[in-house]
Scaffold this motif. Structure first.
Motif, PDB file in Angstrom:
ATOM      1  N   GLN A  66      41.710  29.901  61.728  1.00  0.00           N
ATOM      2  CA  GLN A  66      41.681  31.027  62.666  1.00  0.00           C
ATOM      3  C   GLN A  66      41.574  32.363  61.932  1.00  0.00           C
ATOM      4  O   GLN A  66      40.825  33.247  62.353  1.00  0.00           O
ATOM      5  CB  GLN A  66      42.925  31.009  63.556  1.00  0.00           C
ATOM      6  CG  GLN A  66      42.973  29.836  64.511  1.00  0.00           C
ATOM      7  CD  GLN A  66      44.302  29.716  65.238  1.00  0.00           C
ATOM      8  OE1 GLN A  66      45.161  30.572  65.120  1.00  0.00           O
ATOM      9  NE2 GLN A  66      44.479  28.634  65.976  1.00  0.00           N
ATOM     10  N   VAL A  67      42.306  32.505  60.844  1.00  0.00           N
ATOM     11  CA  VAL A  67      42.271  33.737  60.058  1.00  0.00           C
ATOM     12  C   VAL A  67      40.861  33.957  59.502  1.00  0.00           C
ATOM     13  O   VAL A  67      40.300  35.056  59.599  1.00  0.00           O
ATOM     14  CB  VAL A  67      43.319  33.706  58.924  1.00  0.00           C
ATOM     15  CG1 VAL A  67      43.065  34.806  57.903  1.00  0.00           C
ATOM     16  CG2 VAL A  67      44.727  33.837  59.494  1.00  0.00           C
ATOM     17  N   VAL A  68      40.286  32.917  58.929  1.00  0.00           N
ATOM     18  CA  VAL A  68      38.937  33.033  58.359  1.00  0.00           C
ATOM     19  C   VAL A  68      37.940  33.401  59.455  1.00  0.00           C
ATOM     20  O   VAL A  68      37.082  34.270  59.260  1.00  0.00           O
ATOM     21  CB  VAL A  68      38.528  31.719  57.649  1.00  0.00           C
ATOM     22  CG1 VAL A  68      37.049  31.723  57.294  1.00  0.00           C
ATOM     23  CG2 VAL A  68      39.380  31.506  56.413  1.00  0.00           C
ATOM     24  N   SER A  69      38.073  32.786  60.607  1.00  0.00           N
ATOM     25  CA  SER A  69      37.176  33.080  61.726  1.00  0.00           C
ATOM     26  C   SER A  69      37.296  34.548  62.143  1.00  0.00           C
ATOM     27  O   SER A  69      36.276  35.211  62.374  1.00  0.00           O
ATOM     28  CB  SER A  69      37.508  32.163  62.909  1.00  0.00           C
ATOM     29  OG  SER A  69      36.702  32.482  64.015  1.00  0.00           O
ATOM     30  N   ARG A  70      38.499  35.048  62.222  1.00  0.00           N
ATOM     31  CA  ARG A  70      38.699  36.457  62.587  1.00  0.00           C
ATOM     32  C   ARG A  70      38.104  37.392  61.550  1.00  0.00           C
ATOM     33  O   ARG A  70      37.493  38.404  61.884  1.00  0.00           O
ATOM     34  CB  ARG A  70      40.178  36.764  62.784  1.00  0.00           C
ATOM     35  CG  ARG A  70      40.726  36.205  64.103  1.00  0.00           C
ATOM     36  CD  ARG A  70      42.159  36.590  64.336  1.00  0.00           C
ATOM     37  NE  ARG A  70      42.314  38.034  64.471  1.00  0.00           N
ATOM     38  CZ  ARG A  70      43.480  38.654  64.449  1.00  0.00           C
ATOM     39  NH1 ARG A  70      44.588  37.948  64.297  1.00  0.00           N
ATOM     40  NH2 ARG A  70      43.553  39.958  64.572  1.00  0.00           N
ATOM     41  N   GLU A 107      43.047  47.916  57.603  1.00  0.00           N
ATOM     42  CA  GLU A 107      44.445  47.509  57.468  1.00  0.00           C
ATOM     43  C   GLU A 107      44.665  46.106  58.036  1.00  0.00           C
ATOM     44  O   GLU A 107      45.330  45.269  57.419  1.00  0.00           O
ATOM     45  CB  GLU A 107      45.351  48.516  58.172  1.00  0.00           C
ATOM     46  CG  GLU A 107      46.820  48.278  57.922  1.00  0.00           C
ATOM     47  CD  GLU A 107      47.678  49.396  58.501  1.00  0.00           C
ATOM     48  OE1 GLU A 107      48.723  49.057  59.076  1.00  0.00           O
ATOM     49  OE2 GLU A 107      47.302  50.573  58.384  1.00  0.00           O
ATOM     50  N   GLU A 108      44.092  45.840  59.211  1.00  0.00           N
ATOM     51  CA  GLU A 108      44.223  44.507  59.811  1.00  0.00           C
ATOM     52  C   GLU A 108      43.536  43.455  58.950  1.00  0.00           C
ATOM     53  O   GLU A 108      44.054  42.353  58.777  1.00  0.00           O
ATOM     54  CB  GLU A 108      43.607  44.486  61.213  1.00  0.00           C
ATOM     55  CG  GLU A 108      44.399  45.251  62.248  1.00  0.00           C
ATOM     56  CD  GLU A 108      43.636  45.330  63.564  1.00  0.00           C
ATOM     57  OE1 GLU A 108      44.222  44.930  64.587  1.00  0.00           O
ATOM     58  OE2 GLU A 108      42.484  45.792  63.559  1.00  0.00           O
ATOM     59  N   SER A 109      42.372  43.802  58.416  1.00  0.00           N
ATOM     60  CA  SER A 109      41.641  42.868  57.560  1.00  0.00           C
ATOM     61  C   SER A 109      42.436  42.523  56.313  1.00  0.00           C
ATOM     62  O   SER A 109      42.488  41.361  55.898  1.00  0.00           O
ATOM     63  CB  SER A 109      40.285  43.451  57.163  1.00  0.00           C
ATOM     64  OG  SER A 109      39.455  43.586  58.292  1.00  0.00           O
ATOM     65  N   LEU A 110      43.067  43.532  55.718  1.00  0.00           N
ATOM     66  CA  LEU A 110      43.887  43.278  54.532  1.00  0.00           C
ATOM     67  C   LEU A 110      45.073  42.374  54.862  1.00  0.00           C
ATOM     68  O   LEU A 110      45.408  41.466  54.100  1.00  0.00           O
ATOM     69  CB  LEU A 110      44.370  44.591  53.924  1.00  0.00           C
ATOM     70  CG  LEU A 110      43.298  45.412  53.203  1.00  0.00           C
ATOM     71  CD1 LEU A 110      43.858  46.779  52.807  1.00  0.00           C
ATOM     72  CD2 LEU A 110      42.776  44.677  51.994  1.00  0.00           C
ATOM     73  N   ALA A 111      45.709  42.634  56.006  1.00  0.00           N
ATOM     74  CA  ALA A 111      46.843  41.806  56.418  1.00  0.00           C
ATOM     75  C   ALA A 111      46.390  40.371  56.672  1.00  0.00           C
ATOM     76  O   ALA A 111      47.065  39.411  56.281  1.00  0.00           O
ATOM     77  CB  ALA A 111      47.500  42.395  57.662  1.00  0.00           C
ATOM     78  N   ARG A 117      47.529  37.029  54.600  1.00  0.00           N
ATOM     79  CA  ARG A 117      48.060  35.868  55.307  1.00  0.00           C
ATOM     80  C   ARG A 117      47.220  34.621  54.984  1.00  0.00           C
ATOM     81  O   ARG A 117      47.754  33.542  54.770  1.00  0.00           O
ATOM     82  CB  ARG A 117      48.105  36.115  56.810  1.00  0.00           C
ATOM     83  CG  ARG A 117      48.799  35.002  57.564  1.00  0.00           C
ATOM     84  CD  ARG A 117      49.368  35.470  58.881  1.00  0.00           C
ATOM     85  NE  ARG A 117      50.122  34.393  59.499  1.00  0.00           N
ATOM     86  CZ  ARG A 117      51.405  34.157  59.278  1.00  0.00           C
ATOM     87  NH1 ARG A 117      52.094  34.948  58.475  1.00  0.00           N
ATOM     88  NH2 ARG A 117      52.019  33.153  59.867  1.00  0.00           N
ATOM     89  N   GLY A 118      45.919  34.804  54.940  1.00  0.00           N
ATOM     90  CA  GLY A 118      45.038  33.693  54.599  1.00  0.00           C
ATOM     91  C   GLY A 118      45.319  33.150  53.205  1.00  0.00           C
ATOM     92  O   GLY A 118      45.340  31.937  52.999  1.00  0.00           O
ATOM     93  N   GLU A 119      45.534  34.052  52.250  1.00  0.00           N
ATOM     94  CA  GLU A 119      45.857  33.625  50.887  1.00  0.00           C
ATOM     95  C   GLU A 119      47.166  32.829  50.880  1.00  0.00           C
ATOM     96  O   GLU A 119      47.267  31.801  50.198  1.00  0.00           O
ATOM     97  CB  GLU A 119      45.978  34.845  49.961  1.00  0.00           C
ATOM     98  CG  GLU A 119      44.649  35.487  49.625  1.00  0.00           C
ATOM     99  CD  GLU A 119      43.799  34.666  48.680  1.00  0.00           C
ATOM    100  OE1 GLU A 119      44.368  33.961  47.829  1.00  0.00           O
ATOM    101  OE2 GLU A 119      42.574  34.726  48.809  1.00  0.00           O
TER     102      GLU A 119
END
Length: 91
Positions: free
Chosen positions: A29-33, A42-46, A50-52
């Motif tokens: 889901q994170v990768v898809s977003r 800022e959201e992309s960095l967060a 989280r993905g890492e």
């Protein structure tokens, strides 16, 4: 003048309690977003952080599974070589 405050790192403590399937599904889901875009920097960095963390959690589960398989194989090899089939394979 622009603020020099850095956004707080996201709380990733909940990831430690996730099972493999849960972590993998959330990682998808994170990768898809991230691929879809439309989020702020800022959201992309967060999301990236989280993905890492989710990827690391999945790797922990896989490493643990490999260790368990290796241990089971070692036990099986020890059991097979314990003398029950002493003459097996000799001709």
């Amino acid at each position: 003048m622009a603020s020099t405050d850095h956004p707080a790192a996201p709380d990733l403590s909940d990831i430690a309690g996730l099972g493999y399937e849960q972590a993998r599904e959330e990682l998808v889901q994170v990768v898809s977003r991230l691929e879809t875009g439309g989020t702020s920097l800022e959201e992309s960095l967060a999301l990236w952080e989280r993905g890492e963390a989710l990827a690391a959690r999945c790797e922990q589960w896989l490493d643990g599974a490999r260790e368990r398989l290796d241990a089971a194989r070692a036990r099986r090899a020890d059991t097979d070589g314990a003398g029950d089939d002493e003459g097996a394979g000799r001709g």
